[in-house]
Design a protein around this motif. Structure first.
Motif: not given
Length: 1303
Positions: A9-15, A28-33, A37-40, A112-119
């Motif tokens: 459903k994401a419509v953006v990709a902000i680096k 992957c979202v325009e604004r994080v509530p 927070s995004t993964p790190d 490669r190690c990937l950490a993913t959540n809904e944001f």
């Protein structure tokens, strides 16, 4: 790969940027509530190298809200096989772990190690390297594949990804990179390479460089059969950077690695690759396609970990200001190409299409003094010189063509300076000189490391010679290359015959009482205390004191004190007549010293107090100083003012007597104010006294320019600076005058207070301009005026921007702000401020103070929504209006303040050493309403003897681990960790016990596995033993020789990692067993080294022959004179006969003086030699009489041909004569010739018939008949005729040439 993990459903990709290098975060979202927070990655997986068959583990720690899901991937393959890959999460350590239980070679890859959540998601990579079991070397080519197939040589299995880094450059030492470059470069390139590193004279480096080259060649010889034609990196006309070498490998399948700055570089075998390797026969060419500035670096080529080439690729930021231009020349003429650079460079590359050009007879390459202008001269042009020429600076190049036209006159080409023969001679002389320089003694430390082998070794010599030894004179048991001489020291020890008496006879003599420390000359002042002291070797001896030969007692104004072995003579109050020669005698021993009583200058304290008071006068008056003093004559009196000596003159008068000096300065001016000093000096010392002179005068003008404070419609206000010099009196007032611009009349506006350097004029007309004069007034007069520039009244000037608002406090319904006024008020006073706010995420700024300007510099904003983020800015308002707004403040959220966090838990010490220790802890738990969540942490330490805590990190950290740096070794510290958030700091958590800056306790142990237990040194040479150990805490180190402390001439140097024993000049008495003991609190360890100091043995005595049994002969000889002093001395017997004329060793390791030779054939003559032999080598031989076993039945005899003496003597002659030379000024000039003659002729060099053999400005060598003369920097004084004269007893010869120095 990442798209698979992204929310569809994401419509953006902000680096976004991560705090951990190498991590890529995609939002992957325009604004994080808020609160999410995004993964790190808090810790990314590290690159790992494991052995085949072992377990490999990759670990990562991640953060994010909600908690992210972690997955693992491979670049080439999958990780979904549960038997090969196990993915798990360690809750206690909060680590995500990928385990490979039984790692295989094909699992070496990039993971490669990937950490993913809904944001969003975060990704990072790491490498897994796998080493083969037993380090087996596998060929890259199949059985039927040719070794030249480089595609098969480019294995994808494990390669060394990082090479051992060169040590960093130390202050005052040569850069290690320079040594590496010189090892791979030909001698002709030494000068330009050294010049790049700022080294102008490299001759002193040649000795060490030759040794390093020998070590490097020994390392290369293990994998390379032949290596030659090594060429440094150059940018070619085709745009590629290339470096090459010719080498023949022992194994064609050997691994060839390329490194850049210590990191492995992948290369291909075609020219389309960024880095490529091309092989033609034995030539290997490495190239870089389209080089860029980021390709600059330190490149190295290794074959099976043996370095074969090192080159430095530099890409300077340079352009061509003036490019080279096309040139035309007639045959036999010179052609010139010249370019100008934008940046100075020591050199550039000149090249033709197929090869680079070097400075020589054909091409002359010069550089201007400013290193900007570079010139190529093509001498004696031929038709073959036609073509394109290139000038290459860094990666920038330009080209031009040379056109050579035929000579229309057909004249002969001029005679060039041909140096082919001379170059061959120079090269031959250099090679011989290089071999000659390699022979002198090596550095002592290097020679010991090469020569010291353990006692009882099997003999690791290479068979090159018997008893080989290096230049240091040290030798070991295993250095004899002949295996017959190394049958095992264990058996040798059993064969040793016992010696009677000591090796070196010693005589012990009782020397009686000795002075441990004698008297020393002493100096004392009159009235002070003096003391003379000496110490004897025993406290049982009494002694007597003498003054100028007269016996002293306690009643002669002195005190005589005996304290054990120390004897003291004290004088409590020295007088002038105490100056004398004092002597102390005890049991026939005596020591003398001189006591000198001095009388330095002194100043009475009362007189000094009066003198130091300042002298205050008015301008034009006189100043006077007087000072009484005492001291020994003669006195030297000097007066100074502001450190400049005052000499008698028109305005300076001095009067000096034996006890007083007076200074008088007449007609003093204000500039004469300053420090006045008198310096009194005699032969015993110097004293000084200081006063001040203050001359009062009218002040200087006020300092400008005047600064306009306000320029309003009805008033003008300005200010100025007080006078630089007030004349010594306070400013009482300022006198103000005004003039309207365009009129000549000045109006007096009155006086204002001297304490306020500003004025406000309210009587002005709008739009008019005014000038003002300001004078300063004191009790001494009125200064000259300061005139302002024209000041306009009624001009609109807006104020500058205030500082950014600062958040004082924030609540859910109110935010308190404060700011500072602007520096520029616009010429009028500030009447208020406008405050604006911006809700984060919008571009609209709204005015906060709707009711009117804010008169204060603080404000409480109540129109906010809870949880919203805001920015604020403020602008100042003066009489002209509102100015520019300030920069916005930091984003602030409208929320109630937090409670400070609690104490951290599980605080522990993870590692430590002498300068650092590492900590780890667990985040404190949140207690609602009492302790809020911890966001960051501070680490503090304090020494146990200190009361103040020192914060180690000025900026708080978010990780729950920290390493404290810069500690004192073995110091004791208290350590605590404080959790913090924006609500404040929490309670500190302190260790229960103090922490000591030291590594974990380690029992002493020696690190070198192959430490030498037996060392042989030639008498007179240096002995240096380096023992490396590991121990914690720092140990106590002791050295013993044969069970007793070492002698004073033995130097011991200890460090925390090792100890060194040094005997600068060894003697035979230094032989013995040296023991080192390393002891600390944990335990102790000892090690013994036997050092034998000896010399070349002297030959045995005469040899006698005796035949008791037919077919045998018994040799007996007198022992060598060194036999009694060396219990390891033995003998060796060699033989030759008239049939075989070569000498053969018949026996070795003989510890007696007799030997029987068997298999003596009749009819032959036998010759025998007997050598004495010890650890240093062989003596000169002692030859026996000729032994002949005649044949009784034979009736014929063999007539041996008579030896004919051939006379090789010949008069001296020149094989190659001197050649005429023309050398540029300031460069090196080399002249050489080849001579012959027997006996070897004596060579003498002359310049203009003046002998040069003793002139140190010329370097003269004669190596195997090649005679050379070197002038390092040629100057005009070196012009002239150079002549070489050779002579021996059969005659003489001479040869000369003319040297022309070209400017």
């Amino acid at each position: 790969m990442l798209d698979k993990k992204r929310d569809p459903k994401a419509v953006v990709a902000i680096k976004k940027q991560s705090r951990v290098p190498g991590v890529v975060i995609t939002q992957c979202v325009e604004r994080v509530p808020l609160g999410k927070s995004t993964p790190d990655f808090t810790r990314k997986p590290l690159a790992t190298t494991v052995q085949e068959g072992k377990k490999a583990v990759l670990k990562a720690m991640v953060s994010g809200e909600p908690a992210p899901t972690v997955t693992w991937e491979r670049h080439n393959g999958e990780v979904d096989d549960p038997e090969k890959y196990k993915n798990r999460y360690d809750e206690r350590a909060r680590e995500h772990i990928l385990e490979i239980p039984n790692v295989k070679l094909d699992q070496a890859d990039t993971y490669r190690c990937l950490a993913t959540n809904e944001f969003g998601n975060a990704v990072c990579t790491t490498t897994l390297s796998v080493t083969e079991v037993g380090l087996k070397k596998k060929g890259r080519a199949g059985d039927g594949q040719a070794p030249q197939d480089f595609r098969s040589m480019l294995k994808k299995t494990v390669v060394v990804t990082r090479k051992k880094q060169l040590p960093p450059k130390k202050e005052g030492e040569i850069d290690p990179k320079l040594w590496e470059l010189l090892l791979s470069a030909p001698r002709k390139d030494y000068e330009k390479i050294c010049l790049d590193f700022g080294v102008t004279d490299f001759r002193w480096m040649l000795k060490r460089l030759n040794q390093m080259k020998k070590e490097r060649e020994d390392e290369q010889a293990k994998v390379i059969e032949k290596l030659e034609n090594v060429k440094q990196i150059e940018v070619k006309p085709n745009g590629r950077a290339e470096f090459s070498l010719n080498m023949t490998l022992w194994d064609p399948n050997s691994v060839i690695d390329l490194y850049k700055d210590g990191k492995s570089v992948q290369y291909g075998d075609d020219e389309t690759s960024k880095h490529s390797l091309k092989k033609t026969g034995t030539k290997y060419v490495f190239s870089i396609k389209d080089p860029q500035p980021e390709d600059a670096g330190f490149y190295q080529v290794d074959v099976e970990e043996a370095n074969v080439l090192t080159t430095d690729f530099q890409v300077p930021a340079v352009n061509f200001v003036a490019k080279i231009k096309d040139a035309k020349a007639v045959e036999s003429e010179d052609a010139i190409f010249q370019c100008v650079l934008s940046t100075p460079l020591n050199r550039i590359t000149w090249s033709k299409q197929d090869s680079s050009l070097d400075h020589g007879d054909k091409y002359e390459i010069t550089v201007s003094e400013d290193k900007l202008t570079h010139t190529l001269r093509v001498r004696d042009c031929k038709m073959a010189d036609n073509g394109a020429y290139y000038a290459i600076a860094g990666i920038t190049s330009n080209s031009a063509s040379l056109t050579v036209e035929a000579d229309p006159d057909g004249s002969k080409s001029r005679e060039g300076i041909k140096t082919g023969d001379q170059d061959n001679l120079t090269k031959q002389a250099f090679e011989q000189e290089k071999d000659k320089r390699a022979q002198p003694k090596k550095d002592t430390a290097d020679s010991e490391a090469a020569a010291a082998l353990t006692d009882g070794g099997e003999g690791s010599g290479d068979g090159s010679s018997d008893g080989s030894k290096d230049g240091s004179g040290m030798k070991t048991d295993g250095d004899d290359g002949d295996n017959e001489n190394n049958m095992g020291d264990t058996d040798d020890k059993k064969k040793k015959r016992s010696r009677t008496g000591p090796l070196v006879p010693d005589t012990v003599i009782d020397r009686g009482v000795q002075f441990v420390s004698g008297l020393s000359d002493t100096v004392a002042n009159i009235g002070e205390r003096a003391e003379l002291t000496c110490k004897l070797s025993t406290d049982a001896s009494e002694g007597r004191w003498y003054k100028n030969g007269k016996l002293l007692t306690n009643g002669d104004g002195v005190r005589i004190i005996k304290d054990g072995a120390c004897h003291k003579l004290k004088i409590d109050c020295c007088k002038k007549d105490d100056t004398a020669v004092y002597r102390f005698e005890a049991e026939g021993r005596k020591s003398e010293a001189t006591l000198n009583i001095q009388d330095p200058p002194k100043i009475d304290s009362d007189a000094l107090g009066k003198f130091t008071k300042p002298v205050i006068i008015k301008a034009g008056e006189n100043a006077e100083w007087k000072l009484q003093f005492s001291g020994g004559d003669p006195m030297n009196i000097q007066w100074y003012k502001d450190d400049d000596e005052l000499l008698p003159g028109l305005n300076v008068k001095t009067e000096t007597s034996a006890t007083q000096s007076q200074l008088r300065l007449t007609k003093c001016q204000r500039k004469d104010s300053g420090e006045v000093k008198i310096k009194i000096k005699n032969e015993f010392g110097t004293t000084e006294a200081t006063s001040r002179l203050i001359v009062l005068d009218k002040p200087t003008p006020p300092q400008g320019p005047a600064e306009i404070i306000e320029s309003a419609v009805t008033s003008v206000e300005f200010k100025w600076k007080p006078p630089k010099d007030s004349g010594g009196c306070p400013i009482t007032s300022y006198i103000i005058e005004r003039q309207q611009v365009g009129r000549s009349k000045w109006t007096n506006l009155g006086e204002i207070s001297g304490s306020d350097a500003s004025y406000r004029d309210s009587d002005v007309d709008p739009g008019r301009r005014y000038c003002y004069r300001i004078r300063a007034k004191t009790s001494e007069g009125i200064s000259d005026y300061l005139q302002t520039e024209a000041i306009a009244a009624g001009v609109l000037r807006y104020p500058g921007a205030p500082t950014a608002p600062k958040v004082i406090s924030a609540f859910k319904d109110c935010i308190n702000l404060a700011w500072s006024p602007p520096c520029d008020t616009g010429g009028t006073k500030i009447v208020g401020y406008n405050l604006e706010k911006n809700k984060k995420g919008t571009n609209y700024w709204s005015l906060v103070n709707q009711v009117g300007p804010i008169t204060d510099t603080k404000y409480a904003v109540k129109d906010v929504f809870e949880g919203a983020a805001y920015e604020f800015r403020v602008s100042a308002i003066n009489l002209s209006g509102a100015g520019d707004p300030s920069i916005p403040c930091d984003t602030v959220i409208a929320r109630d303040p937090k409670k400070p966090p609690g104490k951290v838990t599980d605080l522990k010490l993870t590692s430590s050493n002498y300068t650092t220790f590492s900590l780890a802890w667990t985040k404190p738990k949140e207690v609602k309403g009492v302790e809020d969540e911890a966001q960051e942490y501070y680490v503090e330490i304090r020494l146990i003897e200190s009361l103040e805590w020192t914060r180690c990190n000025a900026v708080p950290i978010t990780l729950t681990s920290y390493t404290v740096l810069g500690l004192k070794a073995m110091a004791t510290y208290w350590v605590r960790v404080i959790a913090t958030n924006y609500g404040g700091d929490g309670e500190p958590q302190v260790f229960d016990n103090y922490v000591i800056a030291m590594p974990p306790p380690v029992r002493p142990k020696f690190k070198d596995r192959n430490m030498k237990t037996f060392v042989v040194v030639r008498s007179g040479n240096t002995v240096r033993l380096n023992i490396n150990f590991e121990a914690s805490p720092l140990p106590e180190i002791s050295w013993l020789k044969d069970g007793i402390p070492v002698a004073k001439h033995v130097t011991i140097t200890n460090s925390d990692k090792g100890s060194q024993l040094l005997i600068p000049t060894s003697e035979r008495s230094d032989s013995g067993v040296y023991s080192i003991t390393v002891k600390n609190l944990v335990g102790q360890e000892s090690f013994n080294v036997e050092i034998r100091v000896t010399d070349d043995p002297r030959p045995p005595g005469s040899v006698e022959l005796d035949q008791n049994i037919p077919g045998t002969v018994t040799l007996s000889w007198s022992p060598s004179p060194d036999e009694k002093r060396d219990d390891r001395l033995h003998y060796m017997v060699s033989q030759r006969d008239s049939f075989k004329r070569t000498w053969r060793t018949m026996a070795d390791n003989l510890f007696n003086n007799k030997f029987t030779v068997v298999n003596i054939l009749p009819g032959r003559e036998y010759y025998f030699r007997v050598f004495a032999k010890n650890d240093m080598g062989l003596s000169t031989p002692t030859e026996s009489p000729v032994f002949e076993n005649r044949k009784e039945k034979e009736k014929f005899k063999v007539n041996m041909p008579k030896k004919k003496n051939v006379d090789f003597q010949a008069p001296p002659a020149f094989i190659v004569p001197l050649k005429m030379r023309t050398a540029p000024q300031g460069y090196e000039c080399h002249m050489s010739c080849a001579v012959k003659g027997d006996p070897s002729p004596r060579v003498t060099w002359y310049r203009n018939n003046i002998n040069l053999n003793t002139n140190t400005n010329y370097h003269i060598t004669n190596v195997c008949g090649v005679c050379s003369l070197l002038i390092l920097r040629v100057g005009a004084k070196d012009n002239g005729e150079y002549k070489v004269v050779i002579e021996n007893k059969l005659g003489s010869a001479e040869c000369s040439m003319i040297l022309n120095v070209r400017e």
